[in-house]
Scaffold this motif. Structure first.
Motif, mmCIF file in Angstrom:
data_model
loop_
_atom_site.group_PDB
_atom_site.id
_atom_site.type_symbol
_atom_site.label_atom_id
_atom_site.label_comp_id
_atom_site.label_asym_id
_atom_site.label_seq_id
_atom_site.Cartn_x
_atom_site.Cartn_y
_atom_site.Cartn_z
ATOM 1 N N CYS A 72 0.796 -1.223 0.000
ATOM 2 C CA CYS A 72 0.000 0.000 0.000
ATOM 3 C C CYS A 72 0.829 1.273 0.000
ATOM 4 O O CYS A 72 0.294 2.368 0.076
ATOM 5 C CB CYS A 72 -0.958 0.010 1.197
ATOM 6 S SG CYS A 72 -2.171 -1.313 1.091
ATOM 7 N N GLY A 73 2.139 1.137 -0.073
ATOM 8 C CA GLY A 73 2.984 2.322 -0.095
ATOM 9 C C GLY A 73 2.694 3.174 -1.320
ATOM 10 O O GLY A 73 2.182 2.692 -2.322
ATOM 11 N N ASN A 74 3.049 4.443 -1.233
ATOM 12 C CA ASN A 74 2.737 5.342 -2.346
ATOM 13 C C ASN A 74 3.922 5.564 -3.285
ATOM 14 O O ASN A 74 3.894 6.422 -4.147
ATOM 15 C CB ASN A 74 2.228 6.693 -1.816
ATOM 16 C CG ASN A 74 3.277 7.395 -0.978
ATOM 17 O OD1 ASN A 74 4.403 6.914 -0.824
ATOM 18 N ND2 ASN A 74 2.926 8.536 -0.447
ATOM 19 N N ASP A 75 4.986 4.796 -3.100
ATOM 20 C CA ASP A 75 6.150 4.939 -3.967
ATOM 21 C C ASP A 75 6.366 3.632 -4.725
ATOM 22 O O ASP A 75 7.001 2.703 -4.237
ATOM 23 C CB ASP A 75 7.382 5.285 -3.124
ATOM 24 C CG ASP A 75 8.595 5.567 -4.003
ATOM 25 O OD1 ASP A 75 8.538 5.287 -5.226
ATOM 26 O OD2 ASP A 75 9.599 6.057 -3.479
ATOM 27 N N VAL A 76 5.801 3.555 -5.910
ATOM 28 C CA VAL A 76 5.790 2.296 -6.649
ATOM 29 C C VAL A 76 7.203 1.859 -7.037
ATOM 30 O O VAL A 76 7.505 0.665 -7.087
ATOM 31 C CB VAL A 76 4.870 2.406 -7.887
ATOM 32 C CG1 VAL A 76 5.439 3.379 -8.911
ATOM 33 C CG2 VAL A 76 4.652 1.042 -8.518
ATOM 34 N N THR A 77 8.099 2.805 -7.285
ATOM 35 C CA THR A 77 9.459 2.413 -7.652
ATOM 36 C C THR A 77 10.187 1.800 -6.468
ATOM 37 O O THR A 77 10.971 0.867 -6.616
ATOM 38 C CB THR A 77 10.264 3.621 -8.165
ATOM 39 O OG1 THR A 77 10.336 4.605 -7.140
ATOM 40 C CG2 THR A 77 9.624 4.213 -9.399
ATOM 41 N N HIS A 78 9.905 2.318 -5.285
ATOM 42 C CA HIS A 78 10.494 1.748 -4.079
ATOM 43 C C HIS A 78 10.022 0.313 -3.879
ATOM 44 O O HIS A 78 10.804 -0.582 -3.581
ATOM 45 C CB HIS A 78 10.119 2.610 -2.874
ATOM 46 C CG HIS A 78 10.710 2.130 -1.591
ATOM 47 N ND1 HIS A 78 12.060 2.243 -1.320
ATOM 48 C CD2 HIS A 78 10.155 1.523 -0.514
ATOM 49 C CE1 HIS A 78 12.294 1.718 -0.122
ATOM 50 N NE2 HIS A 78 11.170 1.282 0.386
ATOM 51 N N ILE A 79 8.739 0.099 -4.065
ATOM 52 C CA ILE A 79 8.182 -1.251 -3.911
ATOM 53 C C ILE A 79 8.769 -2.189 -4.959
ATOM 54 O O ILE A 79 9.095 -3.340 -4.678
ATOM 55 C CB ILE A 79 6.647 -1.206 -4.001
ATOM 56 C CG1 ILE A 79 6.083 -0.414 -2.818
ATOM 57 C CG2 ILE A 79 6.072 -2.618 -4.020
ATOM 58 C CD1 ILE A 79 4.595 -0.178 -2.883
ATOM 59 N N ALA A 80 8.913 -1.684 -6.180
ATOM 60 C CA ALA A 80 9.492 -2.510 -7.246
ATOM 61 C C ALA A 80 10.879 -2.997 -6.840
ATOM 62 O O ALA A 80 11.229 -4.159 -7.062
ATOM 63 C CB ALA A 80 9.564 -1.707 -8.550
ATOM 64 N N LYS A 81 11.671 -2.128 -6.236
ATOM 65 C CA LYS A 81 13.009 -2.527 -5.794
ATOM 66 C C LYS A 81 12.939 -3.500 -4.625
ATOM 67 O O LYS A 81 13.709 -4.457 -4.557
ATOM 68 C CB LYS A 81 13.815 -1.280 -5.390
ATOM 69 C CG LYS A 81 14.492 -0.613 -6.576
ATOM 70 C CD LYS A 81 15.590 0.333 -6.134
ATOM 71 C CE LYS A 81 15.014 1.688 -5.793
ATOM 72 N NZ LYS A 81 16.084 2.708 -5.653
ATOM 73 N N GLN A 82 12.010 -3.261 -3.722
ATOM 74 C CA GLN A 82 11.862 -4.144 -2.569
ATOM 75 C C GLN A 82 11.470 -5.556 -2.989
ATOM 76 O O GLN A 82 11.809 -6.525 -2.315
ATOM 77 C CB GLN A 82 10.794 -3.590 -1.615
ATOM 78 C CG GLN A 82 11.161 -2.285 -0.962
ATOM 79 C CD GLN A 82 12.269 -2.457 0.044
ATOM 80 O OE1 GLN A 82 12.175 -3.267 0.944
ATOM 81 N NE2 GLN A 82 13.342 -1.698 -0.134
#
Length: 194
Positions: free
Chosen positions: A9-19
DNA sequence: GCAATGATTTACT
DNA sequence: GTAAATCATTGCC
């Protein structure tokens, strides 16, 4: 250990992609359990043209991405290939992470059977890995917190092992095609392209 | 109801 | 490296 919904549910999709890199994608389909390390991802956001839901364009197809993070968005491309996405962000903010390549862990033989091939061509591409894991458009919209498809904690990668570069196959998105929103693990055999 | 269209893959020059 | 295949889904009539 399965990832909970807060992660999605985070609002930073690029961060999630890396995670998501290095995590384990599991699928229990047709009674066959398969799992694989996620080796390559791409981020898609409502704010750029590469996304089907660009500019909040809402259609039957993109409805899924308007949901709260943590559901699967399976899209059939070119009439043949199933592409598996993870929807992120909150309800009403369509963002998603495309899984482009994985490294098989469990159920390799079943994957070979489904794909009719083996080796690195098994899962080294978004259309191939869905075929290998048995994912099809029937799984569109299912929750990643259920018992069919889910994601578990996997390996941790150092920031310097993660390569970010431009995305592939969306030339029509013009300048947005230049966004460095594709992430993969350096030197991994299973990424879709060099 | 129907024409247009790819978030790719595969094979070939 | 470039090009063609291919067909379910989408969006418009």
């Amino acid at each position: 250990m399965r990832i909970d919904q807060n992660f999605y549910c985070g609002n930073d999709v690029t961060h999630i992609a890396k995670q998501l890199l290095g995590k384990i994608l599991c699928a229990n389909i047709d009674g066959i359990l398969t799992s694989a390390y996620i080796m390559e991802t791409e981020a898609y956001s409502v704010k750029e043209r590469g996304c089907h839901a660009y500019n909040y364009k809402k259609t039957n197809r993109t409805n899924i991405m308007f949901q709260k993070g943590g559901v699967a968005y399976v899209y059939l491309c070119y009439g043949i290939h199933n592409l598996f996405n993870v929807v992120t962000n909150i309800e009403g903010e369509p963002e998603a992470v495309l899984i482009r390549a994985v490294e098989p862990i469990k159920g390799v033989e079943s994957m070979e059977q489904r794909r009719g091939s083996k080796g690195k061509s098994l899962t080294s591409g978004p259309g191939k890995l869905t075929s290998a894991l048995g994912i099809n458009h029937n799984h569109n919209g299912i929750s990643l917190l259920e018992e069919t498809i889910w994601i578990e904690e996997g390996m941790k990668f150092d920031e310097k092992e993660i390569v970010s570069t431009t995305r592939i196959g969306i030339d029509y998105a013009e300048e947005d095609a230049l966004l460095p929103w594709r992430f993969y693990i350096r030197d991994n055999k299973y990424i879709s392209k060099l």
